[in-house]
Design an enzyme around this catalytic site. Structure first.
Site, PDB file in Angstrom:
ATOM      1  N   ASP A 289     -10.513 -21.024 -20.638  1.00  0.00           N
ATOM      2  CA  ASP A 289      -9.971 -19.676 -20.554  1.00  0.00           C
ATOM      3  C   ASP A 289      -9.708 -19.385 -19.073  1.00  0.00           C
ATOM      4  O   ASP A 289     -10.023 -20.196 -18.189  1.00  0.00           O
ATOM      5  CB  ASP A 289     -10.903 -18.647 -21.198  1.00  0.00           C
ATOM      6  CG  ASP A 289     -10.126 -17.392 -21.625  1.00  0.00           C
ATOM      7  OD1 ASP A 289      -8.996 -17.185 -21.142  1.00  0.00           O
ATOM      8  OD2 ASP A 289     -10.655 -16.608 -22.441  1.00  0.00           O
TER       9      ASP A 289
HETATM   10  C1  NOJ Z   1      -8.033 -14.445 -21.165  1.00  0.00           C
HETATM   11  C2  NOJ Z   1      -8.270 -14.306 -22.645  1.00  0.00           C
HETATM   12  O1  NOJ Z   1      -9.650 -14.346 -22.924  1.00  0.00           O
HETATM   13  C3  NOJ Z   1      -7.571 -15.376 -23.455  1.00  0.00           C
HETATM   14  O2  NOJ Z   1      -7.738 -15.079 -24.821  1.00  0.00           O
HETATM   15  C4  NOJ Z   1      -6.125 -15.459 -23.089  1.00  0.00           C
HETATM   16  O3  NOJ Z   1      -5.486 -16.423 -23.877  1.00  0.00           O
HETATM   17  C5  NOJ Z   1      -6.025 -15.800 -21.615  1.00  0.00           C
HETATM   18  N1  NOJ Z   1      -6.654 -14.753 -20.844  1.00  0.00           N
HETATM   19  C6  NOJ Z   1      -4.574 -15.989 -21.160  1.00  0.00           C
HETATM   20  O4  NOJ Z   1      -3.892 -14.814 -21.190  1.00  0.00           O
END
Ligand code: NOJ
Length: 746
Positions: A289
């Site tokens: 993430d």
């Molecule tokens: C953080 C989020 O937790 C995740 O779900 C997302 O895909 C990413 N950012 C990218 O935007």
């Protein structure tokens, strides 16, 4: 001159190795692996590390950091994939840099959070789940993939399948609710929708199941917080939903921000390698993430970025999202022997294989067709389907005296409330590339449905989340001039989603005060709720004659809700997450354990029982709950036998009669309770459902067939099996209102 020849030579090698990869089924992945190996042999260590690096473009931001040099990095071959970049022109420009200006001409993957639609926005996933219609959910993701791929994208960071039992957590809006069994079906449907049958088609995209693992169980419902649970709970409730996505062939998986039992997911070798790769045989690629490698430092398991990069590479991470940890540290780590080049090669291979599966080596611009962009984006069919799903996701929570549907005799309708005419809020959180100005609000939907035949009055009354009471009097006078009021209340779109946990999940601001003032006028009032999570609304439930839960319905929200309010569509949605009575009960979910001192429902406040002094244990609206404009009655449950052998089918049936005055769909639910387990068992577990259309006055026999093995769970030694013995079996309209019978397994 010499340099140019090298470029051409390498390009030819890649083209030759790529030849014939088009339209190949997944089973030829070993061919892709060989092709990837041949490229890897040509790569420098830095080029390999580049493939393992993912950066956001500056088009939009979904996290706290941004690199303004990402274009330079692409030129230097230091990027394998880009996210938050779409539209044919923009993607083409970036792809051109990768394939024309880098030494090896390796195309980029383009990712984005396509969570509930790309341009045509569908209801939030929790709303879609309330349809209990996996075919509709799959089709909604298909539409999302068609639109996303028409704007240059070939990878979505979805489905988010995190099981969630705590409505304080803002990201419950993004999942399918609190049930594992239903969550598994929905997870698989979503993967099928995004990925279609062939990833090499130009309208399918890679899925990315997230957030691995157990991100939906943060302490106190606070986003990014610690997760700590028993191994059995993890295996029984949380992991199966990710597994269902893996079994459905999801192409990638995202690590979660949280730790589990003291080890952050992004550095968790047991989770990423032993479980995911070795046990589950996952062969796609693992992405972190947003800068979650860097977060290993504040987590307190790495002293610096180099150690963080080492831990995650060795745990099994293939791609670093936005953190530059791999980019900055992996080269040294390989040189020092802390990370082996074999580990790097394996990771790069998985990423290159994904590029082969997409067909990017055949045509890096295959998602960059202006014609497709024009034809697919928000085409009328997509919008029509979004309207259908918006209507289907509505859950009728209360309907006293048949307040809904709006009677035909009504001449003047007042539409009141802070969410009545708010375009942006219809999108909900994680709304992809959805545009507020394209959304249909409730006022607009009702205006177009009534087409001048009804007099419409509107008033905002108050804002969503402040204490300004100055609009209430005017709203009351508008209500008095009408003969029917629709009251649009709830949360704004930013009150759920990422980093949007709440400690108080009641109606925000002074909305309850507005509701009270309007209801006191004595006019018939139907409340339309917009929200991304279960709310605690006992007062509203007590006072309002009718309540329709509509979530955030997306682009066509207003039209879909109008279809339901006027009775063109009879609501059939059912909750997939419990609505608690008050915050003190949270976490509250239907499949809890009995305890050694369960309450006596006749005397719920008895001393020395598992209860509260100041609140019942029961929720406001239970899991599986939702009303219809018609009524259904259930017969007793019939079983084919009372006692079963291990290889028997348990066939349970019930007659459901539509006792009301209109046709309607009912979601008939089957639950079981293992009365004596080796390990304590939930009081009810969903094991089946059927969504059936029953015409008014008609009776339908609904039959379920389950197998003793379907009753398996993790025993003390973690073996997955069922207990011979006695079980209760329930069939009903929700997890509370059921008919019960018993059976045994020998
Ligand atoms: C953080 C989020 O937790 C995740 O779900 C997302 O895909 C990413 N950012 C990218 O935007």
């Amino acid at each position: 001159m010499k340099k140019t020849r090298l470029h051409l030579g390498l390009f030819l090698v890649i083209v030759l190795f790529s030849y014939g990869c088009k339209n190949q089924p997944v089973s030829i992945s070993s061919v892709y692996e060989k092709k990837a190996d041949s490229i890897i042999r040509l790569m420098t260590l830095d080029e390999k590390i580049g493939q393992m690096s993912l950066f956001t473009s500056d088009m939009s931001s979904t996290g706290p950091t941004m690199r303004d040099d990402y274009v330079d990095l692409i030129k230097q071959g230091k990027v394998g994939a880009v996210f938050n970049a779409f539209t044919v022109d923009f993607v083409r420009d970036l792809q051109k840099i990768a394939v024309e200006e880098t030494r090896l001409h390796i195309p980029l993957i383009f990712g984005f959070d396509v969570i509930h639609g790309h341009r045509t926005i569908f209801p939030i996933p929790l709303g879609q789940a309330a349809t209990w219609d996996t075919a509709a959910i799959e089709k909604a993701e298909r539409v999302a993939a068609v639109e996303a791929s028409a704007e240059g994208l070939n990878w979505t960071f979805a489905p988010m399948v995190d099981l969630a039992r705590d409505p304080r957590w803002g990201r419950v809006m993004e999942g399918a609710g609190e049930d594992t069994w239903l969550g598994e079906l929905i997870a698989a449907a979503r993967v099928r929708g995004f990925q279609g049958t062939l990833l090499s088609d130009n309208n399918t995209i890679l899925g990315c199941v997230k957030h691995f693992a157990a991100y939906g169980a943060p302490q106190g419902g606070r986003d990014y917080h610690v997760v700590d649970m028993s191994e059995r709970s993890l295996y029984e409730w949380y992991l199966p939903v990710y597994k269902a996505a893996v079994d459905a062939g999801v192409a990638s998986i995202m690590t979660s921000f949280n730790e589990i039992a003291g080890v952050p997911s992004t550095s968790n070798k047991w989770l990423l390698t032993d479980l995911l790769r070795d046990d589950w045989k996952f062969n796609g690629f693992i992405v972190t993430d947003y800068s979650s490698i860097n977060e290993l430092i504040p987590h307190g398991v790495a002293a610096d970025l180099e150690e963080a990069a080492k831990l995650s590479a060795n745990a099994g991470v293939d791609m670093d999202m936005q953190g530059s940890a791999f980019l900055n540290c992996l080269s040294n780590l390989v040189k020092s022997g802390d990370v082996s080049e074999k580990t790097i090669d394996e990771a790069v291979k998985r990423i290159l294989v994904a590029k082969y599966r997409l067909g990017l080596f055949d045509d890096p611009y295959k998602y960059c067709s202006k014609e497709r962009e024009e034809k697919e984006i928000m085409n009328p069919e997509h919008r029509a389907f979004a309207r259908e799903v918006a209507a289907k996701s509505c859950v009728l929570l209360k309907n006293e005296n048949k307040t809904l549907p709006i009677p035909k005799s009504v001449k003047t309708i007042a539409i009141i409330g802070p969410l009545a005419d708010s375009k942006a809020d219809m999108l909900g959180f994680w709304s992809g590339a959805g545009q507020a100005e394209k959304c249909v609000t409730l006022v607009e939907g009702i205006r177009s449905r009534t087409a001048g035949t009804v007099n419409l009055l509107t008033a905002k009354g108050c804002n969503v989340d402040d204490d300004d009471v100055s609009g209430i009097n005017q709203a009351v006078s508008v209500a008095r001039r009408s003969d029917y009021v629709i009251l649009a209340l709830g949360e704004n779109r930013m009150m759920s989603g990422e980093a949007a946990s709440r400690t108080d999940i009641s109606l925000p601001g002074i909305q309850m005060q507005l509701a009270e003032a309007i209801i006191k006028t004595g006019k018939p009032v139907a409340v339309v709720l917009f929200n991304g999570r279960p709310l605690t609304i006992p007062e509203l439930d007590y006072m309002a004659p009718a309540i329709l839960e509509t979530w955030f319905g997306g682009t066509e929200a207003g039209n879909g809700i109008a279809d339901v309010l006027f009775g063109d569509l009879n609501p059939s949605g059912k909750l997939t997450m419990t609505f608690p009575l008050n915050m003190g009960q949270v976490p509250l979910f239907y499949n809890s354990k009995n305890t050694g001192r369960p309450i006596n429902p006749e005397n719920p406040y008895e001393k020395f029982k598992s209860n509260y002094l100041d609140s019942p244990n029961t929720p406001l609206y239970p899991f599986g709950y939702g009303l219809s404009y018609t009524t259904f009655s259930y017969s007793d449950v019939k079983l084919n036998k009372e006692s079963f052998e291990s290889n028997d089918q348990i066939i349970a049936s019930v007659d459901v009669t539509n006792t009301g005055d209109r046709d309607g769909e009912e979601i008939v639910q089957l639950y079981v309770h293992d009365l004596v387990g080796e390990v304590t068992r939930p009081v009810k577990e969903l094991k089946g459902f059927r969504k059936v259309l029953i015409k008014k006055g008609e009776k339908v026999s609904v039959t379920f067939s389950i197998h003793p093995a379907d009753l398996s769970y993790y025993h003390q030694d973690m073996s997955f099996t069922y207990d011979p013995g006695n079980f209760e079996l329930f069939i009903g309209a929700n997890s509370r209102d059921t008919k019960k019978t018993e059976f045994s397994i020998r």
